[in-house]
Design a protein around this motif. Structure first.
Motif, PDB file in Angstrom:
ATOM      1  N   LEU A 217      -4.922  10.482   8.222  1.00 12.94           N
ATOM      2  CA  LEU A 217      -4.391   9.268   7.599  1.00 12.94           C
ATOM      3  C   LEU A 217      -5.532   8.443   7.021  1.00 12.94           C
ATOM      4  N   ASP A 218      -5.421   8.110   5.762  1.00 14.23           N
ATOM      5  CA  ASP A 218      -6.393   7.296   5.057  1.00 14.23           C
ATOM      6  C   ASP A 218      -6.020   5.822   5.269  1.00 14.23           C
ATOM      7  N   VAL A 219      -6.627   5.182   6.267  1.00 17.82           N
ATOM      8  CA  VAL A 219      -6.245   3.809   6.622  1.00 17.82           C
ATOM      9  C   VAL A 219      -6.568   2.816   5.506  1.00 17.82           C
ATOM     10  N   PRO A 220      -7.795   2.789   4.948  1.00 19.75           N
ATOM     11  CA  PRO A 220      -8.053   1.856   3.840  1.00 19.75           C
ATOM     12  C   PRO A 220      -7.121   2.103   2.649  1.00 19.75           C
ATOM     13  N   GLY A 221      -6.870   3.368   2.337  1.00 19.54           N
ATOM     14  CA  GLY A 221      -5.956   3.681   1.243  1.00 19.54           C
ATOM     15  C   GLY A 221      -4.540   3.229   1.544  1.00 19.54           C
ATOM     16  N   THR A 222      -4.115   3.402   2.799  1.00 12.31           N
ATOM     17  CA  THR A 222      -2.777   2.973   3.192  1.00 12.31           C
ATOM     18  C   THR A 222      -2.614   1.467   3.043  1.00 12.31           C
ATOM     19  N   LEU A 223      -3.615   0.718   3.515  1.00 15.76           N
ATOM     20  CA  LEU A 223      -3.528  -0.744   3.447  1.00 15.76           C
ATOM     21  C   LEU A 223      -3.523  -1.244   2.008  1.00 15.76           C
ATOM     22  N   THR A 224      -4.404  -0.700   1.173  1.00 19.19           N
ATOM     23  CA  THR A 224      -4.468  -1.169  -0.215  1.00 19.19           C
ATOM     24  C   THR A 224      -3.243  -0.721  -1.012  1.00 19.19           C
ATOM     25  N   ALA A 225      -2.758   0.498  -0.780  1.00 19.17           N
ATOM     26  CA  ALA A 225      -1.575   0.974  -1.502  1.00 19.17           C
ATOM     27  C   ALA A 225      -0.340   0.169  -1.106  1.00 19.17           C
ATOM     28  N   SER A 226      -0.131   0.001   0.203  1.00 22.46           N
ATOM     29  CA  SER A 226       1.040  -0.751   0.664  1.00 22.46           C
ATOM     30  C   SER A 226       0.963  -2.203   0.218  1.00 22.46           C
ATOM     31  N   GLY A 227      -0.237  -2.810   0.337  1.00 23.37           N
ATOM     32  CA  GLY A 227      -0.398  -4.188  -0.095  1.00 23.37           C
ATOM     33  C   GLY A 227      -0.215  -4.346  -1.601  1.00 23.37           C
ATOM     34  N   GLY A 228      -0.745  -3.404  -2.378  1.00 22.40           N
ATOM     35  CA  GLY A 228      -0.603  -3.478  -3.824  1.00 22.40           C
ATOM     36  C   GLY A 228       0.835  -3.311  -4.272  1.00 22.40           C
ATOM     37  N   LEU A 229       1.545  -2.343  -3.709  1.00 24.86           N
ATOM     38  CA  LEU A 229       2.940  -2.142  -4.067  1.00 24.86           C
ATOM     39  C   LEU A 229       3.801  -3.324  -3.614  1.00 24.86           C
ATOM     40  N   PHE A 230       3.486  -3.881  -2.434  1.00 25.05           N
ATOM     41  CA  PHE A 230       4.195  -5.073  -1.967  1.00 25.05           C
ATOM     42  C   PHE A 230       3.998  -6.220  -2.954  1.00 25.05           C
ATOM     43  N   GLY A 231       2.754  -6.423  -3.410  1.00 26.87           N
ATOM     44  CA  GLY A 231       2.478  -7.497  -4.358  1.00 26.87           C
ATOM     45  C   GLY A 231       3.259  -7.335  -5.647  1.00 26.87           C
ATOM     46  N   LEU A 232       3.338  -6.106  -6.159  1.00 25.90           N
ATOM     47  CA  LEU A 232       4.087  -5.876  -7.396  1.00 25.90           C
ATOM     48  C   LEU A 232       5.579  -6.139  -7.202  1.00 25.90           C
ATOM     49  N   VAL A 233       6.162  -5.556  -6.148  1.00 27.82           N
ATOM     50  CA  VAL A 233       7.600  -5.726  -5.922  1.00 27.82           C
ATOM     51  C   VAL A 233       7.933  -7.196  -5.651  1.00 27.82           C
ATOM     52  N   TYR A 234       7.116  -7.859  -4.817  1.00 26.77           N
ATOM     53  CA  TYR A 234       7.377  -9.258  -4.478  1.00 26.77           C
ATOM     54  C   TYR A 234       7.203 -10.149  -5.708  1.00 26.77           C
ATOM     55  N   GLY A 235       6.188  -9.887  -6.509  1.00 25.72           N
ATOM     56  CA  GLY A 235       5.966 -10.686  -7.707  1.00 25.72           C
ATOM     57  C   GLY A 235       7.112 -10.560  -8.689  1.00 25.72           C
TER      58      GLY A 235
END
Length: 502
Positions: A217-235
């Motif tokens: 599991l790529d933890v930094p990749g998971t955090l940035t991907a999930s956070g980035g997709l969350f930001g797009l959907v929420y925005g």
């Protein structure tokens, strides 16, 4: 599209023949279970829409809270799909599939029993979490179960029809349950789907240990991907109720873009990427992902604004509105299965996907001609059928190509990327087309004295504006997919698709 110089390029690993595929003998029954699960996930994005007025009256929540019943699901689902796909690759797709089904059933029961908006929102977000685990597992199981090119085409035609028409089925089912039972059954019905699919899958699927090195599991990749997709959907979700100049909109969108840029950088340098760049840098898969993404944006106009038109202008009941979409679903299923079983093996995806999007665009432009005196028969039916034919012709081959030839270790995350494109596309479509429609209605009424007739004309002007823009989005998708997809048939010999590793 060339691979990045820093990305490690690996050829797909050879795959087991039918004799080594533990699912081959039960493949069609497994397809039924996968189809049931996929239908549950897809229709859950729309089935609640019909029930919202009844739920609001029962639980007494505000109009502002109402949109979050839909958005809570989209936020969790969209932002966690890549993680869900990789979890299936690491721990086994059978386990991911079963846990996703069981969890979806439990939280749906909680949502149906909700005694307030807080409980309902928590259950909807939890549905998104388990849906993000379930959806990529379903598609990757389909990919690894059907390795024969002809059978794969038939299976993906059925799966593509469910993915494209499930939202319309959700509108119909939501109308029936709300009108004849209670809004809570729009949540409880998931228990039926999940239990049937769980029992069948438990006995039909086999858990196979991952051969070779288990993905990490790529933890930094998971955090940035999930956070980035969350930001797009929420925005984009905030754009429905806030001005585009609001920090609630552009701030989250900017944060999402930055995080996704960091995510890409991490994927190019880490030894165990969450989303290996070789997956998205393949020209055919990039073209397929672009098509699914833009189909997701444009399809939103069909379901949302046409539902408004049918109920508010033609005075259809919820059930009648759902039934009105059935011709599109029938046309979509016909073209999806024909495209993948007959046409794709002969001419490849490049002619099919762009042609389907052009046909869909033609249907949307035709639909944009509705007026105050239009009826369902003379204004909606024929363009709706045309859109169904176009979407099926594009969607099913695109999904097939998006997962074709992917290494077994990457099947889950490649499948998750397909779902992510569709989900993010739908979220963008919600905000973008709603804003364009609202602006059109405001401009139509500017300086005029509102009357019931004028308000109806303004509403129709807003719908036709959304249909027109969605048509242009489909045309952009046709151009992009035509430029990226390679000509000819992708040759994947029998027994050379990814092996079954669950």
């Amino acid at each position: 599209m060339p691979d990045s110089p820093t990305a490690t390029v690996e050829a797909p690993r050879p795959v087991a023949a039918h004799s080594d595929n533990p699912h081959h003998a039960r493949r069609w029954l497994i397809l039924v279970m996968i189809g049931i699960a996929q239908l549950m996930v897809v229709l859950d994005a729309t089935i609640v829409n019909i029930a919202l007025p009844s739920a609001q009256a029962d639980l007494g929540f505000s109009n502002d809270a109402r949109q979050w019943v839909v958005t809570a699901y989209a936020l969790a689902f969209g932002s966690l799909l890549l993680l869900g796909g990789r979890v299936g690759d690491i721990f086994g797709r059978k386990y991911a599939f079963l846990v996703g089904l069981a969890g979806f059933a439990v939280v749906s029961a909680i949502g149906g029993a909700a005694n307030g908006i807080e409980m309902l929102l928590i259950s909807r977000a939890a549905q998104g979490v388990f849906g993000a685990l379930l959806a990529p597992a379903a598609l990757s199981l389909l990919t690894t179960t059907f390795t024969d090119p002809k059978e794969r085409g038939r299976a993906f035609g059925i799966f593509g029809a469910i993915a494209g028409g499930g939202a319309a089925v959700g509108l119909l089912l939501g109308g029936v349950l709300t009108e004849y039972l209670d809004w809570r059954w729009c949540m409880f019905v998931n228990i039926v789907f999940a239990v049937v699919a769980f029992i069948g899958s438990y006995f039909l699927l086999r858990h196979e240990p991952v051969l070779g090195d288990r993905p990490k599991l790529d933890v930094p990749g998971t955090l940035t991907a999930s956070g980035g997709l969350f930001g797009l959907v929420y925005g984009f979700a905030n754009a429905e109720s806030h001005d585009w100049s609001s920090v609630q909109v552009w701030g989250f969108l900017a944060a999402g873009v930055v995080l996704l840029a960091v995510f890409v950088r991490i994927q190019l340098t880490t030894a165990h990427p969450l989303l290996p760049m070789r997956i998205v840098l393949d020209r055919d898969r990039a073209g397929a992902y672009a098509a699914v993404f833009l189909l997701g944006i444009g399809m939103f106009a069909i379901f949302l604004f046409l539902t408004f038109y049918l109920q508010q202008n033609l005075r259809f009941t919820p059930i009648e509105s759902g039934l009105a979409f059935l011709p599109m679903v029938g046309a979509l299923m016909l073209s999806a299965t024909t495209a993948t079983t007959v046409l794709l093996p002969r001419i490849g995806a490049r002619p099919l996907v762009p042609t389907g999007m052009v046909i869909g665009a033609g249907g949307l432009f035709w639909m944009s001609q509705i007026g105050i005196t239009s009826t369902y028969a003379d204004g909606v039916l024929y363009p709706l059928v045309l859109m169904g034919l176009g979407i099926g012709l594009a969607m099913a081959p695109a999904m097939n190509v998006a997962t074709l030839g992917v290494d077994a270790h990457d099947a889950g995350v490649a499948s998750a990327t397909v779902n992510t494109m569709q989900q993010i596309g739908g979220s963008i479509g919600t905000a973008l087309l709603s804003t364009l429609a609202a602006d059109a209605a405001t401009s139509f009424l500017a300086g005029k004295q509102p009357t019931p007739l004028l308000m109806a004309e303004a509403a129709i002007d807003s719908y036709t504006t959304a249909f027109t823009w969605a048509g242009f989005i489909f045309l952009v998708g046709a151009i992009l997919s035509g430029a990226l997809l390679r000509s000819g048939v992708q040759e994947v010999e029998e027994g050379s698709a990814p092996a079954v590793h669950m």
